[in-house]
Motif scaffolding. Structure first.
Motif, PDB file in Angstrom:
ATOM      1  N   VAL A  38      -4.093  12.944  -5.191  1.00 28.79           N
ATOM      2  CA  VAL A  38      -4.193  11.922  -6.118  1.00 28.79           C
ATOM      3  C   VAL A  38      -4.639  10.623  -4.930  1.00 28.79           C
ATOM      4  O   VAL A  38      -4.606  10.981  -3.547  1.00 28.79           O
ATOM      5  N   LEU A  39      -5.324   9.619  -5.513  1.00 30.84           N
ATOM      6  CA  LEU A  39      -5.485   8.247  -4.731  1.00 30.84           C
ATOM      7  C   LEU A  39      -4.292   7.350  -4.960  1.00 30.84           C
ATOM      8  O   LEU A  39      -4.032   7.177  -6.038  1.00 30.84           O
ATOM      9  N   VAL A  40      -3.696   7.084  -3.926  1.00 30.78           N
ATOM     10  CA  VAL A  40      -2.645   6.078  -4.073  1.00 30.78           C
ATOM     11  C   VAL A  40      -2.842   4.813  -3.409  1.00 30.78           C
ATOM     12  O   VAL A  40      -3.649   4.477  -2.492  1.00 30.78           O
ATOM     13  N   ARG A  41      -2.419   3.673  -4.389  1.00 28.87           N
ATOM     14  CA  ARG A  41      -2.719   2.084  -3.643  1.00 28.87           C
ATOM     15  C   ARG A  41      -1.334   2.117  -3.196  1.00 28.87           C
ATOM     16  O   ARG A  41      -0.525   2.032  -3.594  1.00 28.87           O
ATOM     17  N   ILE A  42      -1.571   1.745  -1.866  1.00 31.48           N
ATOM     18  CA  ILE A  42      -0.395   1.966  -0.863  1.00 31.48           C
ATOM     19  C   ILE A  42       0.365   0.530  -0.859  1.00 31.48           C
ATOM     20  O   ILE A  42      -0.347  -0.380  -0.644  1.00 31.48           O
ATOM     21  N   HIS A  43       1.671   0.598  -1.045  1.00 28.56           N
ATOM     22  CA  HIS A  43       2.361  -0.817  -1.239  1.00 28.56           C
ATOM     23  C   HIS A  43       2.896  -0.793   0.155  1.00 28.56           C
ATOM     24  O   HIS A  43       3.132  -2.229   0.671  1.00 28.56           O
ATOM     25  N   ALA A  44       3.479  -0.005   0.813  1.00 33.49           N
ATOM     26  CA  ALA A  44       4.111  -0.108   2.232  1.00 33.49           C
ATOM     27  C   ALA A  44       3.627   1.283   3.119  1.00 33.49           C
ATOM     28  O   ALA A  44       3.685   2.414   2.491  1.00 33.49           O
ATOM     29  N   ALA A  45       3.585   1.031   4.393  1.00 37.00           N
ATOM     30  CA  ALA A  45       3.291   2.366   5.395  1.00 37.00           C
ATOM     31  C   ALA A  45       4.276   2.361   6.239  1.00 37.00           C
ATOM     32  O   ALA A  45       4.485   1.178   6.880  1.00 37.00           O
ATOM     33  N   GLY A  46       5.127   3.419   6.679  1.00 35.95           N
ATOM     34  CA  GLY A  46       6.057   3.555   7.388  1.00 35.95           C
ATOM     35  C   GLY A  46       5.468   3.699   8.914  1.00 35.95           C
ATOM     36  O   GLY A  46       4.270   4.157   9.006  1.00 35.95           O
ATOM     37  N   ILE A  47       6.065   3.274  10.082  1.00 35.55           N
ATOM     38  CA  ILE A  47       5.407   3.299  11.403  1.00 35.55           C
ATOM     39  C   ILE A  47       6.512   4.429  12.016  1.00 35.55           C
ATOM     40  O   ILE A  47       7.601   4.391  11.956  1.00 35.55           O
ATOM     41  N   ASN A  48       6.033   5.442  12.828  1.00 36.91           N
ATOM     42  CA  ASN A  48       6.807   6.368  13.682  1.00 36.91           C
ATOM     43  C   ASN A  48       6.012   6.427  14.805  1.00 36.91           C
ATOM     44  O   ASN A  48       4.934   6.125  14.890  1.00 36.91           O
ATOM     45  N   PRO A  49       6.892   6.858  15.986  1.00 37.89           N
ATOM     46  CA  PRO A  49       6.562   6.892  17.304  1.00 37.89           C
ATOM     47  C   PRO A  49       5.435   8.099  17.553  1.00 37.89           C
ATOM     48  O   PRO A  49       4.565   7.761  18.389  1.00 37.89           O
ATOM     49  N   ALA A  50       5.275   8.806  16.558  1.00 38.23           N
ATOM     50  CA  ALA A  50       3.774   9.799  16.710  1.00 38.23           C
ATOM     51  C   ALA A  50       2.504   8.771  16.386  1.00 38.23           C
ATOM     52  O   ALA A  50       1.559   9.218  17.005  1.00 38.23           O
ATOM     53  N   ASP A  51       2.930   7.836  15.708  1.00 31.87           N
ATOM     54  CA  ASP A  51       1.552   6.856  15.351  1.00 31.87           C
ATOM     55  C   ASP A  51       0.956   6.073  16.662  1.00 31.87           C
ATOM     56  O   ASP A  51      -0.008   6.080  17.119  1.00 31.87           O
ATOM     57  N   TRP A  52       2.059   5.573  17.644  1.00 31.39           N
ATOM     58  CA  TRP A  52       1.545   4.965  18.655  1.00 31.39           C
ATOM     59  C   TRP A  52       1.397   5.913  20.063  1.00 31.39           C
ATOM     60  O   TRP A  52       0.506   5.855  20.821  1.00 31.39           O
TER      61      TRP A  52
END
Ligand SMILES: NC(=O)c1ccc[n+]([C@@H]2O[C@H](COP(=O)([O-])OP(=O)(O)OC[C@H]3O[C@@H](n4cnc5c(N)ncnc54)[C@H](OP(=O)(O)O)[C@@H]3O)[C@@H](O)[C@H]2O)c1
Length: 329
Positions: A38-52
């Motif tokens: 599905v295509l999702v219109r994102i309202h919020a995105a979580g941040i994780n240590p894996a990202d940095w």
């Protein structure tokens, strides 16, 4: 460039590995849903240590183990939003559904990771669940990776039983605060280790014993835990091994130094596991949230454009709960 059109969207991209400053806010092509997505219109995105860690090039891993991420790339894997379109063969979700998920994690797929720091992303339907109705998108985006890590480690890998004693090191962070709550729901005795400012928070979440690691040595006051969940690890990780009972289990959630010969002497089993996307488990977790049995702690909220500030904040450590990017006001 007009981002109100269906062709482009705002996103954070990484063109080269480096510090938080390499997170750039720009106009990029908007994706479209393929079969099973599905295509999702994102309202919020979580941040994780894996990202940095990914942004910095996974420097904590030996070079041969560092994932090769194609650049430019959009970081992020935790999302909450609204289904904007469905791809061929999708009948699990409909346009307009509010969904949340840990998308394409681990991110070493042909399509890369979840690409959550953006206005839109596509997601396999198996990675998503309906968003719990009692929480908003900010709270929902804080759940997927941290809660799935806690759930899978406690129940799929450690097979936690009622009455067992669990020590959660780094208990106030994203993963830790879910571990505490899930282990309590299972009927375990839970010891939470964190810095002193988190004591009230962790007692409210149900820890049976709180240890402030800044004023106590855990290994001097604790013995005979069945399970050590070490969210902190590091070069001194081995210090906590003596608190595990013979026949007990160590789960290193972060990378740490636990000499195999010491584990053998102590008869401790080490289980290293990585979290996996799982929409079905998020549905179960969502039911607990809607029943008021699980609380979500938000450390801080930044706008999508402020992703570099959010990483700077996260990398300082000492979080209470999760950092979330607000994508839609
Ligand atoms: N294996 C997997 O699949 C998986 C999945 C998700 C995350 N992870 C890893 O798990 C780790 C935790 O993730 P997270 O999202 O929970 O991180 P986080 O939100 O940054 O939480 C880390 C927590 O550890 C506490 N802490 C720092 N030093 C400590 C110490 N010496 N002793 C005890 N607590 C200490 C921090 O606060 P205070 O110092 O104020 O107490 C903070 O609350 C990260 O390394 C992450 O990469 C692994």
């Amino acid at each position: 460039m007009e981002t109100g059109s269906t062709k482009f969207m705002k996103a954070i991209r990484i063109h080269t590995i480096g510090g938080p400053e390499v997170l750039t806010y720009e106009d990029v092509p908007r994706p479209s849903a393929e079969s099973g997505e599905v295509l999702v219109r994102i309202h919020a995105a979580g941040i994780n240590p894996a990202d940095w860690r990914g942004r910095a090039g996974y420097l904590e891993l030996p070079e041969e183990l560092r994932p090769k991420i194609p650049r430019p790339s959009i970081p992020g894997s935790d999302i909450s939003g609204i289904v904007e379109a469905v791809g061929p063969g999708v009948d699990e979700f409909s346009v307009g559904d509010a969904v949340y998920g840990l998308v394409r994690f681990p991110p070493y797929t042909e399509k890369g990771g979840g690409k959550g720091y953006a206005e839109y992303t596509t997601a396999p339907v198996t990675d998503l669940a309906l968003k719990p109705a009692t929480i908003d998108h900010i709270q929902a985006a804080a759940v997927p990776m941290a809660a799935l890590t806690a759930w899978q480690l406690l129940f799929d890998h450690a097979n936690l039983q009622s009455g067992q004693t669990v020590l959660v090191n780094g208990a106030a962070g994203g993963v830790g605060h879910f571990m505490v709550q899930f282990a309590k729901l299972k009927g375990a005795r839970v010891i939470g280790v964190a810095s002193g400012r988190h004591e009230t928070f962790l007692r409210e979440l149900g820890v049976d014993q709180f240890i402030d690691y800044t004023s106590n040595s855990v290994e001097e006051v604790i013995r005979d835990v069945d399970l050590l969940l070490d969210n902190v690890g590091g070069p001194n990780g081995y210090r906590l091994l003596d608190i595990i009972k013979r026949g007990g289990t160590l789960i290193p959630v972060n990378i740490g130094n636990y000499p195999p010969e010491r584990l053998a002497e102590l008869d401790v089993t080490r289980k290293d596991r990585q979290v996996r996307s799982n929409g079905a488990q998020l549905s179960e977790i969502g039911r607990l949230i809607d029943a008021g049995q699980v609380r979500i702690a938000i450390d801080s909220v930044f706008s999508l454009a402020e992703a570099s500030k959010a990483h700077e904040h996260g990398e300082k450590g000492h979080l209470q709960g999760k950092i979330v990017l607000r994508v839609v006001d």
